[in-house]
Design a protein around this motif. Structure first.
Motif, short mmCIF file in Angstrom:
data_model
loop_
_atom_site.label_atom_id
_atom_site.label_comp_id
_atom_site.label_asym_id
_atom_site.label_seq_id
_atom_site.Cartn_x
_atom_site.Cartn_y
_atom_site.Cartn_z
N LYS A 2 0.84 -1.20 0.00
CA LYS A 2 0.00 0.00 0.00
C LYS A 2 0.87 1.25 0.00
N THR A 3 0.49 2.22 -0.78
CA THR A 3 1.20 3.49 -0.76
C THR A 3 0.71 4.31 0.42
N PRO A 4 1.57 5.13 1.01
CA PRO A 4 1.14 5.95 2.14
C PRO A 4 0.00 6.87 1.73
N MET A 5 -0.91 7.07 2.66
CA MET A 5 -2.07 7.90 2.38
C MET A 5 -1.74 9.36 2.69
N VAL A 6 -2.09 10.23 1.81
CA VAL A 6 -1.91 11.66 2.03
C VAL A 6 -3.27 12.25 2.33
N PHE A 7 -3.35 12.97 3.46
CA PHE A 7 -4.61 13.56 3.87
C PHE A 7 -4.82 14.91 3.19
N THR A 8 -6.07 15.18 2.90
CA THR A 8 -6.42 16.53 2.45
C THR A 8 -6.42 17.42 3.69
N ASP A 9 -6.44 18.72 3.47
CA ASP A 9 -6.49 19.65 4.61
C ASP A 9 -7.73 19.39 5.46
N HIS A 10 -8.84 19.13 4.81
CA HIS A 10 -10.09 18.87 5.54
C HIS A 10 -9.97 17.59 6.38
N GLU A 11 -9.42 16.52 5.78
CA GLU A 11 -9.27 15.25 6.51
C GLU A 11 -8.32 15.41 7.69
N PHE A 12 -7.22 16.14 7.47
CA PHE A 12 -6.25 16.35 8.54
C PHE A 12 -6.87 17.15 9.68
N THR A 13 -7.60 18.20 9.35
CA THR A 13 -8.25 19.04 10.36
C THR A 13 -9.27 18.22 11.15
N LYS A 14 -10.03 17.39 10.45
CA LYS A 14 -11.02 16.55 11.11
C LYS A 14 -10.34 15.54 12.04
N MET A 15 -9.25 14.91 11.56
CA MET A 15 -8.52 13.94 12.36
C MET A 15 -7.94 14.60 13.62
N MET A 16 -7.35 15.78 13.47
CA MET A 16 -6.77 16.47 14.62
C MET A 16 -7.86 16.87 15.62
N GLY A 17 -9.03 17.24 15.11
CA GLY A 17 -10.16 17.54 16.00
C GLY A 17 -10.58 16.31 16.79
N GLU A 18 -10.58 15.15 16.12
CA GLU A 18 -10.93 13.90 16.80
C GLU A 18 -9.88 13.55 17.86
N PHE A 19 -8.60 13.76 17.54
CA PHE A 19 -7.55 13.52 18.53
C PHE A 19 -7.73 14.43 19.74
N HIS A 20 -8.03 15.70 19.47
CA HIS A 20 -8.24 16.65 20.56
C HIS A 20 -9.43 16.24 21.42
N SER A 21 -10.50 15.84 20.76
CA SER A 21 -11.70 15.41 21.47
C SER A 21 -11.41 14.17 22.33
N ALA A 22 -10.66 13.22 21.76
CA ALA A 22 -10.30 12.01 22.51
C ALA A 22 -9.40 12.35 23.69
N GLY A 23 -8.47 13.27 23.48
CA GLY A 23 -7.59 13.69 24.56
C GLY A 23 -8.37 14.35 25.69
N GLN A 24 -9.33 15.18 25.33
CA GLN A 24 -10.16 15.84 26.35
C GLN A 24 -10.97 14.81 27.13
N TRP A 25 -11.50 13.80 26.41
CA TRP A 25 -12.26 12.74 27.07
C TRP A 25 -11.37 12.00 28.07
N MET A 26 -10.12 11.71 27.65
CA MET A 26 -9.20 11.02 28.56
C MET A 26 -8.90 11.86 29.80
N LEU A 27 -8.69 13.15 29.61
CA LEU A 27 -8.46 14.03 30.76
C LEU A 27 -9.65 14.04 31.71
N ASP A 28 -10.85 14.08 31.13
CA ASP A 28 -12.07 14.06 31.96
C ASP A 28 -12.16 12.75 32.74
N GLN A 29 -11.83 11.63 32.09
CA GLN A 29 -11.89 10.34 32.77
C GLN A 29 -10.87 10.27 33.90
#
Length: 76
Positions: A5-32
């Motif tokens: 498989k060739t490495p996947m390159v994210f679009t700006d939108h996909e990258f922004t969405k992924m980073m938002g999900e990471f941030h959301s997951a990190g916040q959830w972990m801090l809350d827990q």
């Protein structure tokens, strides 16, 4: 081990969405962790600093004993 498989390159939108999900997951972990700490504090002794200082004193004593033993071995 190679991948066909060739490495996947994210679009700006996909990258922004992924980073938002990471941030959301990190916040959830801090809350827990905060909830877990709160639950532990509810059942913890009323003076946790005394327990912590006793533990630190024990650790310091063990370090002193180890250092003394090492010094005795090097003197022989």
């Amino acid at each position: 081990m190679r991948s066909d498989k060739t490495p996947m390159v994210f679009t700006d939108h996909e990258f922004t969405k992924m980073m938002g999900e990471f941030h959301s997951a990190g916040q959830w972990m801090l809350d827990q962790l905060a909830l877990k700490r709160g639950a532990q504090n509810d059942v913890a002794p009323t003076q946790p600093s005394a327990v912590a200082s006793e533990s630190a004193e024990d650790d310091h004593q063990v370090l002193d004993e180890n250092q003394s033993s090492a010094q005795q071995l090097t003197r022989r």
